[in-house]
Motif scaffolding. Structure first.
Motif, PDB file in Angstrom:
ATOM      1  N   ALA A  96      39.715   6.783  80.591  1.00 32.27           N
ATOM      2  CA  ALA A  96      39.387   7.111  81.707  1.00 32.27           C
ATOM      3  C   ALA A  96      38.592   8.376  82.071  1.00 32.27           C
ATOM      4  CB  ALA A  96      40.783   7.679  82.320  1.00 32.27           C
ATOM      5  N   ASP A  97      38.550   9.217  81.240  1.00 32.00           N
ATOM      6  CA  ASP A  97      37.781  10.574  81.417  1.00 32.00           C
ATOM      7  C   ASP A  97      36.993  11.091  80.168  1.00 32.00           C
ATOM      8  OD1 ASP A  97      39.738  11.474  79.931  1.00 32.00           O
ATOM      9  OD2 ASP A  97      40.851  12.695  81.861  1.00 32.00           O
ATOM     10  N   ARG A  98      37.298  10.471  79.064  1.00 32.40           N
ATOM     11  CA  ARG A  98      36.566  10.835  77.779  1.00 32.40           C
ATOM     12  C   ARG A  98      36.943  12.085  77.392  1.00 32.40           C
ATOM     13  NH1 ARG A  98      34.299   7.734  73.947  1.00 32.40           N
ATOM     14  NH2 ARG A  98      32.583   9.320  73.367  1.00 32.40           N
ATOM     15  N   THR A  99      38.283  12.353  77.633  1.00 40.71           N
ATOM     16  CA  THR A  99      38.805  13.648  77.169  1.00 40.71           C
ATOM     17  C   THR A  99      39.369  13.394  75.977  1.00 40.71           C
ATOM     18  OG1 THR A  99      40.780  13.162  78.290  1.00 40.71           O
ATOM     19  CG2 THR A  99      39.480  14.891  79.490  1.00 40.71           C
ATOM     20  N   THR A 100      39.550  14.346  75.127  1.00 42.17           N
ATOM     21  CA  THR A 100      39.942  14.152  73.459  1.00 42.17           C
ATOM     22  C   THR A 100      41.263  13.921  73.374  1.00 42.17           C
ATOM     23  OG1 THR A 100      39.686  14.794  71.198  1.00 42.17           O
ATOM     24  CG2 THR A 100      39.883  16.481  72.932  1.00 42.17           C
ATOM     25  N   VAL A 101      41.944  13.087  72.607  1.00 46.89           N
ATOM     26  CA  VAL A 101      43.332  12.848  72.594  1.00 46.89           C
ATOM     27  C   VAL A 101      43.367  13.029  70.749  1.00 46.89           C
ATOM     28  CG1 VAL A 101      43.700  11.567  74.597  1.00 46.89           C
ATOM     29  CG2 VAL A 101      43.046  10.426  72.258  1.00 46.89           C
ATOM     30  N   GLY A 102      42.568  13.083  70.203  1.00 45.93           N
ATOM     31  CA  GLY A 102      42.599  13.545  68.643  1.00 45.93           C
ATOM     32  C   GLY A 102      43.162  14.718  68.180  1.00 45.93           C
ATOM     33  N   LEU A 103      43.235  15.031  67.011  1.00 46.63           N
ATOM     34  CA  LEU A 103      43.853  16.423  66.198  1.00 46.63           C
ATOM     35  C   LEU A 103      42.749  17.133  66.296  1.00 46.63           C
ATOM     36  CD1 LEU A 103      45.394  14.689  62.880  1.00 46.63           C
ATOM     37  CD2 LEU A 103      46.686  15.215  65.053  1.00 46.63           C
ATOM     38  N   GLU A 104      43.452  18.618  66.739  1.00 49.34           N
ATOM     39  CA  GLU A 104      42.572  19.468  66.389  1.00 49.34           C
ATOM     40  C   GLU A 104      41.877  20.009  65.424  1.00 49.34           C
ATOM     41  OE1 GLU A 104      42.861  24.483  67.818  1.00 49.34           O
ATOM     42  OE2 GLU A 104      44.239  22.943  68.421  1.00 49.34           O
ATOM     43  N   LEU A 105      42.702  19.761  64.387  1.00 48.50           N
ATOM     44  CA  LEU A 105      42.117  20.107  62.986  1.00 48.50           C
ATOM     45  C   LEU A 105      41.396  18.759  62.341  1.00 48.50           C
ATOM     46  CD1 LEU A 105      45.523  21.589  61.318  1.00 48.50           C
ATOM     47  CD2 LEU A 105      43.454  22.764  61.865  1.00 48.50           C
ATOM     48  N   SER A 106      40.336  19.219  61.792  1.00 45.26           N
ATOM     49  CA  SER A 106      39.722  18.076  61.190  1.00 45.26           C
ATOM     50  C   SER A 106      40.446  17.468  59.690  1.00 45.26           C
ATOM     51  CB  SER A 106      38.211  18.432  60.827  1.00 45.26           C
ATOM     52  OG  SER A 106      38.167  19.407  59.806  1.00 45.26           O
ATOM     53  N   LYS A 107      39.888  16.436  59.189  1.00 46.01           N
ATOM     54  CA  LYS A 107      40.578  16.070  58.007  1.00 46.01           C
ATOM     55  C   LYS A 107      40.160  17.070  56.831  1.00 46.01           C
ATOM     56  CE  LYS A 107      40.625  12.283  54.272  1.00 46.01           C
ATOM     57  NZ  LYS A 107      40.328  10.979  54.222  1.00 46.01           N
ATOM     58  N   TYR A 108      39.083  17.822  56.974  1.00 40.57           N
ATOM     59  CA  TYR A 108      38.563  18.770  55.905  1.00 40.57           C
ATOM     60  C   TYR A 108      39.465  20.102  55.959  1.00 40.57           C
ATOM     61  CZ  TYR A 108      35.949  22.544  53.910  1.00 40.57           C
ATOM     62  OH  TYR A 108      35.541  23.644  53.060  1.00 40.57           O
ATOM     63  N   GLU A 109      39.923  20.341  57.337  1.00 40.02           N
ATOM     64  CA  GLU A 109      40.783  21.609  57.378  1.00 40.02           C
ATOM     65  C   GLU A 109      42.266  21.250  56.934  1.00 40.02           C
ATOM     66  OE1 GLU A 109      38.713  23.687  61.296  1.00 40.02           O
ATOM     67  OE2 GLU A 109      39.755  21.785  61.449  1.00 40.02           O
ATOM     68  N   ILE A 110      42.655  19.956  57.081  1.00 41.19           N
ATOM     69  CA  ILE A 110      43.934  19.429  56.893  1.00 41.19           C
ATOM     70  C   ILE A 110      43.925  19.491  55.537  1.00 41.19           C
ATOM     71  CG2 ILE A 110      45.293  17.514  56.609  1.00 41.19           C
ATOM     72  CD1 ILE A 110      45.809  18.492  59.333  1.00 41.19           C
ATOM     73  N   GLU A 111      43.111  19.230  54.822  1.00 41.85           N
ATOM     74  CA  GLU A 111      43.115  19.121  53.349  1.00 41.85           C
ATOM     75  C   GLU A 111      43.042  20.395  52.464  1.00 41.85           C
ATOM     76  OE1 GLU A 111      41.240  14.992  51.805  1.00 41.85           O
ATOM     77  OE2 GLU A 111      39.648  16.405  52.524  1.00 41.85           O
ATOM     78  N   LYS A 112      42.525  21.364  53.293  1.00 42.23           N
ATOM     79  CA  LYS A 112      42.674  22.729  52.697  1.00 42.23           C
ATOM     80  C   LYS A 112      44.018  23.382  52.964  1.00 42.23           C
ATOM     81  CE  LYS A 112      39.419  25.594  54.316  1.00 42.23           C
ATOM     82  NZ  LYS A 112      38.164  26.356  55.168  1.00 42.23           N
ATOM     83  N   GLN A 113      44.523  23.004  54.160  1.00 43.79           N
ATOM     84  CA  GLN A 113      46.095  23.598  54.499  1.00 43.79           C
ATOM     85  C   GLN A 113      47.226  22.971  53.769  1.00 43.79           C
ATOM     86  OE1 GLN A 113      45.095  24.605  58.953  1.00 43.79           O
ATOM     87  NE2 GLN A 113      47.196  24.326  58.336  1.00 43.79           N
ATOM     88  N   PHE A 114      46.925  21.518  53.415  1.00 43.04           N
ATOM     89  CA  PHE A 114      48.042  20.867  52.971  1.00 43.04           C
ATOM     90  C   PHE A 114      47.795  20.021  51.885  1.00 43.04           C
ATOM     91  CE2 PHE A 114      48.755  20.967  57.546  1.00 43.04           C
ATOM     92  CZ  PHE A 114      49.704  21.590  57.591  1.00 43.04           C
ATOM     93  N   THR A 115      48.746  19.551  51.095  1.00 46.96           N
ATOM     94  CA  THR A 115      48.641  18.319  49.915  1.00 46.96           C
ATOM     95  C   THR A 115      48.474  17.217  50.555  1.00 46.96           C
ATOM     96  OG1 THR A 115      49.466  19.503  48.233  1.00 46.96           O
ATOM     97  CG2 THR A 115      49.419  17.238  47.942  1.00 46.96           C
ATOM     98  N   LEU A 116      47.515  16.535  50.973  1.00 51.98           N
ATOM     99  CA  LEU A 116      47.458  15.156  52.042  1.00 51.98           C
ATOM    100  C   LEU A 116      47.615  14.111  51.084  1.00 51.98           C
ATOM    101  CD1 LEU A 116      46.863  14.102  54.671  1.00 51.98           C
ATOM    102  CD2 LEU A 116      44.227  13.991  53.872  1.00 51.98           C
ATOM    103  N   LYS A 117      48.541  13.338  51.727  1.00 46.40           N
ATOM    104  CA  LYS A 117      48.846  11.890  50.924  1.00 46.40           C
ATOM    105  C   LYS A 117      48.635  10.857  52.062  1.00 46.40           C
ATOM    106  CE  LYS A 117      52.420   9.959  47.844  1.00 46.40           C
ATOM    107  NZ  LYS A 117      53.386  10.223  46.954  1.00 46.40           N
TER     108      LYS A 117
END
Length: 261
Positions: A96-117
Motif C-alpha cells: 500500500a505505501d512501500r513502508t518496510t515491515v522487515g527486521l531492523e537488524l540485518s542478517k550480518y548484525e544478527i550473526e554478530k549478536q547470536f548463534t544463528l541456526k
C-alpha cells in the motif's frame, strides 16, 4: 507441564505493558525458550514484572518470521541461539505505501549478536517441543493473497512463517506468531511432523481480519478437530475475534497472562 507467559501482545493486562507485537516465554522440559521478541523492550519489562530474567534464564530464541513486530526486540538481546527460517532476513514492504515491515537488524548484525541456526525443516528443540520449519500451503482457503512485497516488487507470501508444536500427554498445543501461512495449514503440518492427531489448544496470531470465508472455514476446521482451547491474539482483528468468542467462548489474550497445560 507446559507454561506460556504472555510477555508482549496487543492488549494489556493489569499492570503490564502492551504493544503491537508478540513475545511468549515458553517453559517445557525444564527449559525456558523465548518465542519472538515484539518490537521494543516491552517483553523484557513485562518479564521482569513476572520475575523472569531473560538474560540469565533463556538460552534459545525462536523467531516465527521476519517481521518488525516479532523481531525488532532482538536488538535488546545477545549471546543466545536464535532459530528461524532462512527467509526471515528478506527486505520486505507493504504494498500500500512501500513502508518496510522487515527486521531492523540485518542478517550480518544478527550473526554478530547470536548463534544463528536457520532451518526450513522441523527441529526438535526439547523432548516435547518442535520448531515446525516451513509450512506447506495445502488448503484452498488460506494464504491466497498478500499485502506484502519484496524489494523487487514480487509478492511476499512470507515463506518464513513458522510455529511451534508442544506435546502434552500425547496431545498438541500449537503456538504461532502470525499464521501468515494459515493456521489450519500450521495445525496440519504439526500433526504430520509429530505423528499426533489430537490438538488440545492453539494460541497466537491467526492473521484473520474479517468474518469472511477464511475465518468461517477456520472455525469449521477447529470444530471438526474438537480443539478444547483457542487463544486467538495479536493480528486477529476484532470482527474475527468476536466470531471466535461467540463460537468457542475463547479467552482474550493479554500481557501478563500465564497459560498452563
Amino acid at each position: 507441564m507446559l507454561s506460556i507467559s504472555i510477555l508482549t501482545d496487543n492488549t494489556a493486562g493489569g499492570h503490564f505493558l502492551a504493544e503491537h507485537g508478540l513475545s511468549y516465554l515458553i517453559e517445557i522440559d525444564n527449559e525456558k525458550i523465548l518465542f519472538d521478541a515484539g518490537h521494543s523492550n516491552v517483553f523484557l519489562q513485562n518479564a521482569e514484572r513476572l520475575n523472569y530474567n531473560i538474560e540469565n534464564e533463556v538460552e534459545t530464541i525462536v523467531l516465527s518470521h521476519g517481521h518488525w513486530d516479532h523481531g525488532n526486540g532482538l536488538k535488546y538481546l545477545k549471546n543466545k541461539t536464535l532459530i528461524t527460517h532462512p527467509a526471515s532476513f528478506a527486505s520486505r514492504y507493504r504494498k500500500a505505501d512501500r513502508t518496510t515491515v522487515g527486521l531492523e537488524l540485518s542478517k550480518y548484525e544478527i550473526e554478530k549478536q547470536f548463534t544463528l541456526k536457520e532451518s526450513k525443516t522441523s527441529l526438535q528443540l526439547t523432548e516435547n517441543l518442535v520448531f515446525l520449519g516451513e509450512i506447506p500451503r495445502n488448503n484452498d482457503f488460506e494464504n491466497k493473497t498478500t499485502s506484502f512485497e519484496f524489494a523487487d516488487g514480487s509478492d511476499d507470501f512470507i515463506p518464513d512463517d513458522s510455529a511451534l508444536a508442544a506435546i502434552i500427554d500425547n496431545e498438541l498445543v500449537i503456538i504461532t506468531g502470525c499464521s501468515h501461512s494459515g493456521i489450519c495449514n500450521i495445525c496440519e503440518h504439526a500433526k504430520k511432523v509429530t505423528g499426533l492427531n489430537k490438538i488440545k489448544a492453539v494460541i497466537g496470531g491467526f492473521h484473520l481480519k474479517k468474518q469472511d470465508k477464511q475465518t468461517l472455514k477456520t472455525i469449521e476446521y477447529f470444530k471438526k478437530n474438537r480443539i478444547e482451547k483457542l487463544f486467538p491474539s495479536h493480528c486477529t482483528a476484532l470482527p474475527a475475534l468476536s466470531l471466535f468468542y461467540s463460537t468457542f467462548k475463547s479467552e482474550q489474550v493479554k500481557t501478563g497472562m500465564i497459560l498452563r497445560f
